[in-house]
Design a protein around this motif. Structure first.
Motif, mmCIF file in Angstrom:
data_model
loop_
_atom_site.group_PDB
_atom_site.id
_atom_site.type_symbol
_atom_site.label_atom_id
_atom_site.label_comp_id
_atom_site.label_asym_id
_atom_site.label_seq_id
_atom_site.Cartn_x
_atom_site.Cartn_y
_atom_site.Cartn_z
ATOM 1 N N SER A 1 0.833 -1.214 0.000
ATOM 2 C CA SER A 1 0.000 0.000 0.000
ATOM 3 C C SER A 1 0.863 1.258 0.000
ATOM 4 O O SER A 1 2.038 1.233 0.382
ATOM 5 C CB SER A 1 -0.947 0.026 1.200
ATOM 6 O OG SER A 1 -0.248 0.393 2.366
ATOM 7 N N LYS B 1 0.397 5.159 1.438
ATOM 8 C CA LYS B 1 -0.505 6.047 2.207
ATOM 9 C C LYS B 1 0.113 7.428 2.326
ATOM 10 O O LYS B 1 1.283 7.556 2.675
ATOM 11 C CB LYS B 1 -0.742 5.467 3.599
ATOM 12 C CG LYS B 1 -1.763 4.381 3.606
ATOM 13 C CD LYS B 1 -2.383 4.185 5.004
ATOM 14 C CE LYS B 1 -3.341 3.015 4.967
ATOM 15 N NZ LYS B 1 -2.738 1.773 5.451
ATOM 16 N N VAL C 1 4.978 9.994 2.238
ATOM 17 C CA VAL C 1 4.233 8.817 1.775
ATOM 18 C C VAL C 1 4.777 7.574 2.474
ATOM 19 O O VAL C 1 5.994 7.338 2.488
ATOM 20 C CB VAL C 1 4.363 8.634 0.242
ATOM 21 C CG1 VAL C 1 3.459 7.506 -0.243
ATOM 22 C CG2 VAL C 1 4.049 9.927 -0.506
ATOM 23 N N SER D 1 6.128 5.783 -9.327
ATOM 24 C CA SER D 1 5.608 4.444 -9.608
ATOM 25 C C SER D 1 5.905 4.082 -11.054
ATOM 26 O O SER D 1 5.446 4.748 -11.980
ATOM 27 C CB SER D 1 4.098 4.370 -9.364
ATOM 28 O OG SER D 1 3.638 3.131 -9.897
ATOM 29 N N ILE E 1 -3.257 2.665 -4.012
ATOM 30 C CA ILE E 1 -3.492 4.041 -3.566
ATOM 31 C C ILE E 1 -4.755 4.158 -2.724
ATOM 32 O O ILE E 1 -5.846 3.837 -3.174
ATOM 33 C CB ILE E 1 -3.621 4.998 -4.768
ATOM 34 C CG1 ILE E 1 -2.398 4.873 -5.659
ATOM 35 C CG2 ILE E 1 -3.758 6.408 -4.301
ATOM 36 C CD1 ILE E 1 -2.388 5.867 -6.788
ATOM 37 N N ASP F 1 -6.757 6.935 0.089
ATOM 38 C CA ASP F 1 -6.677 8.228 0.760
ATOM 39 C C ASP F 1 -6.871 8.010 2.254
ATOM 40 O O ASP F 1 -6.909 6.873 2.727
ATOM 41 C CB ASP F 1 -7.696 9.216 0.173
ATOM 42 C CG ASP F 1 -9.127 8.847 0.531
ATOM 43 O OD1 ASP F 1 -9.315 7.824 1.225
ATOM 44 O OD2 ASP F 1 -10.031 9.573 0.098
ATOM 45 N N LEU G 1 -3.102 14.082 -9.492
ATOM 46 C CA LEU G 1 -1.939 13.852 -8.633
ATOM 47 C C LEU G 1 -1.179 15.149 -8.365
ATOM 48 O O LEU G 1 -0.176 15.157 -7.665
ATOM 49 C CB LEU G 1 -0.997 12.838 -9.261
ATOM 50 C CG LEU G 1 -1.540 11.413 -9.356
ATOM 51 C CD1 LEU G 1 -0.568 10.522 -10.109
ATOM 52 C CD2 LEU G 1 -1.814 10.838 -7.978
ATOM 53 N N TRP H 1 -2.091 14.714 -3.089
ATOM 54 C CA TRP H 1 -0.749 14.212 -3.444
ATOM 55 C C TRP H 1 0.237 15.342 -3.731
ATOM 56 O O TRP H 1 1.424 15.188 -3.539
ATOM 57 C CB TRP H 1 -0.827 13.269 -4.645
ATOM 58 C CG TRP H 1 -1.456 11.960 -4.279
ATOM 59 C CD1 TRP H 1 -2.755 11.611 -4.472
ATOM 60 C CD2 TRP H 1 -0.824 10.853 -3.635
ATOM 61 N NE1 TRP H 1 -2.967 10.346 -3.993
ATOM 62 C CE2 TRP H 1 -1.799 9.859 -3.476
ATOM 63 C CE3 TRP H 1 0.464 10.601 -3.177
ATOM 64 C CZ2 TRP H 1 -1.530 8.636 -2.871
ATOM 65 C CZ3 TRP H 1 0.741 9.389 -2.582
ATOM 66 C CH2 TRP H 1 -0.251 8.414 -2.421
ATOM 67 N N LEU I 1 3.614 12.086 -5.871
ATOM 68 C CA LEU I 1 3.600 10.774 -6.540
ATOM 69 C C LEU I 1 3.646 11.014 -8.039
ATOM 70 O O LEU I 1 2.778 11.696 -8.593
ATOM 71 C CB LEU I 1 2.319 10.018 -6.164
ATOM 72 C CG LEU I 1 2.016 8.751 -6.984
ATOM 73 C CD1 LEU I 1 3.098 7.686 -6.788
ATOM 74 C CD2 LEU I 1 0.650 8.177 -6.592
#
Ligand SMILES: C=Cc1c2[nH]c(c1C)Cc1[nH]c(c(CCC(=O)O)c1C)Cc1[nH]c(c(C)c1CCC(=O)O)Cc1[nH]c(c(C)c1C=C)C2
Length: 522
Positions: free
Chosen positions: A270, A272, A279, A296, A307, A309, A475, A491, A495
């Motif tokens: 995951s 977060k 992150v 990523s 992803i 929230d 993002l 974000w 990310l």
């Protein structure tokens, strides 16, 4: 603020390239590369097999086997082998058209004309000539309300239904291993879409019209040394020990870069977003990693599931819109020189059957997308070295590509003739197909190998480019550098998403994507 710790997820070509370039751009940041498997390199896998029965050592590829010199950001060019533009593998490409092909043109293995002059005398002229000659005189027929469409619908509009099915579908098989009726023309072949606009409705006119100055992308500076000189007149290239030479060199580079750490066998579970914009990356190799920024390079649907929230809701829905194709890559080595097996050239592609893709229960479902004559382009990888290899080599290596839009029974991830004495029905069937397609009897291969590339190439569906633009906005990233202050679902550009699923599926594209990532963070 510049990153303090960047986590790069995925150790395929894009992840490797991202880590190398980020480590250079941010020498004071820590970079951690997390890879699920025990090896880096993703779909790039090269295998050398010694075959004492024919006294040969043969290099085989399970994924991409060559690069084009126009991808400027390839980093390592040691031990390079090249295919000149004038060599048969660059010039002689074939289509295999089965007898019941649904149109009145030729069948069997047909050479694709490479110029208008060779088109005149080609058996394929009946399909190609009218399509190409009449296209500039066809009225502008792009509907005003469309911003994208499938490759098939685009080619049908401009070049006719037969051309779209025979050539369009084969082209798409050979690059995306998918159905041309599903693939976005704007995302997959932007230059053709733009040519239609430049040519006021005609692709042919568009390609003959020089691009306006403002259309020309600004030339980036690349540290290329004498590479342009080496690559002059070269169609494609690879390495003596195969494409893994490249990914191994990238891995070595990272291992000796002080600010980079690599964790293999790390399954990320995951991502977060924490209160302070950091992150938390949970993975299977220890305590969660806290990163200031994440890149990523994972397949988009894998990232989609990572992803969450703060309320544990999935964000960025556009990540899971595209399906992925599975390609079974099957290498075969025959104990005869290439002249006894196939014509000299690159290989052949097979168009979509006239009635669409049959399901696996239909015995006529060949499932073969195309075959690459590896001995022609990559013979310098093998031993013993042979003068006039096409006539004299001890063996022929070729690769059959199956799967993609054809449904196929599940296969083991890897299986080779060195692990079993019995030829499985899948290989026997492929061999029968190959005999039909090449129009000759063939001996059994002395070696065969299946690489089951599960979900290896994304099918970018129409609307993909707009969805990716929306994703970047969600993002907090933007196509305009420096402007990431839009609503970003929290974000705020921490990310970045790169890789074949975003755009650009060739080896060069993946490396270039890694070169560009993180520009917003400086
Ligand atoms: C696993 C199979 C793959 C198929 N397509 C690709 C892979 C990795 C990706 C791909 N193939 C080509 C391109 C364009 C490259 C460029 O323009 O720079 C891409 C992105 C062209 C190509 N097609 C085949 C070969 C050997 C190449 C050269 C590049 C490479 O080595 O991948 C043949 C081929 N590829 C596929 C099929 C079904 C096929 C059939 C003969 C699927």
């Amino acid at each position: 603020m510049p990153p303090t710790h960047i986590a790069v997820l995925g150790g395929g070509l894009t992840g490797l390239s991202s880590a190398i370039h980020l480590a250079r751009r941010f020498p004071t940041s820590k970079i951690t590369l997390l890879e699920k498997q025990g090896r880096l390199g993703g779909w790039v896998r090269s295998e050398r097999v010694d075959l004492p029965q024919i006294g040969a050592s043969v290099l085989l590829e399970g994924g991409p086997r060559s690069l084009r010199p126009n991808g400027k950001s390839v980093l390592e060019l040691d031990e390079v082998i090249t295919v000149p533009k004038t060599a048969p593998p660059a010039k002689a490409r074939f289509l295999y058209i089965p007898k019941s092909n649904g149109y009145s043109g030729p069948s069997g293995l047909q050479r694709i004309p490479s110029s208008i002059f060779s088109m005149l005398s080609s058996p394929l002229a009946s399909v190609m000539l009218p399509a190409v000659l009449f296209e500039p005189f066809k009225r502008y027929n792009r509907p005003s309300n469309i911003r994208d469409e499938s490759v098939d619908s685009f080619f049908t509009r401009r070049l006719g239904e037969t051309f779209a099915r025979v050539f369009g579908s084969a082209l798409v098989h050979g690059i995306y291993a998918t159905d041309s009726r599903k693939l976005s023309v704007r995302a997959a072949f932007p230059s053709i879409w733009e040519a239609e606009e430049r040519g006021r409705g005609s692709i042919v006119r568009g390609f003959l019209t020089p691009k306006k100055k403002k259309d020309l992308a600004e030339e980036e500076t690349y540290d290329l040394g004498d590479v342009p000189e080496i690559m002059r007149g070269i169609s494609v290239y690879s390495f003596r020990d195969g494409m893994e030479t490249l990914t191994k060199a990238m891995e070595r580079n990272l291992e000796t870069t002080p600010n980079v750490g690599i964790t293999k066998n790390a399954h990320v579970s995951s991502l977060k977003l924490l209160e302070d914009q950091e992150v938390e990356v949970a993975h299977s190799q220890g305590t969660p990693l806290i990163a200031s920024h994440v890149v990523s390079a994972l397949p988009l649907q894998v990232l989609y599931n990572l992803i969450h929230d703060r309320n544990n809701t999935l964000l960025v829905p556009n990540l899971n819109k595209n399906p992925y194709s599975t390609v079974h890559v099957v290498n075969m080595v025959f104990p005869l020189p290439p002249k006894d097996i196939h014509p000299e050239g690159f290989g052949y592609l097979i168009p979509r059957p006239p009635d669409g893709y049959p399901d696996a229960s239909n015995p006529s479902a060949s499932g073969v997308l195309g075959t690459v004559f590896d001995s022609c382009s990559l013979y310098e990888q093998d031993f013993p070295r042979t003068e006039n290899y096409y006539n004299n080599a001890s063996h022929t290596k070729l690769t059959m590509m199956t799967g993609g839009p054809y449904s196929k029974p599940p296969l083991p991830p890897h299986l080779s003739s060195s692990e079993t004495d019995v030829m499985p029905p899948f290989i026997r069937n492929l061999l029968d197909q190959l005999k039909t397609q090449l129009g000759k009897e063939l001996p059994d291969p002395v070696y065969w190998r299946i690489w089951n590339n599960e979900a290896c190439i994304p099918t970018l569906l129409p609307g993909h480019l707009e969805r990716m633009e929306e994703m970047r906005a969600q993002l907090g990233l933007s196509s305009t550098p420096g402007s990431f202050d839009r609503d970003s679902g929290g974000w705020k550009a921490h990310l970045a998403v790169v890789g074949a699923g975003v755009g650009g599926v060739s080896v060069g594209d993946c490396i270039e994507a890694g070169r560009q990532v993180g520009r917003e963070w400086t």
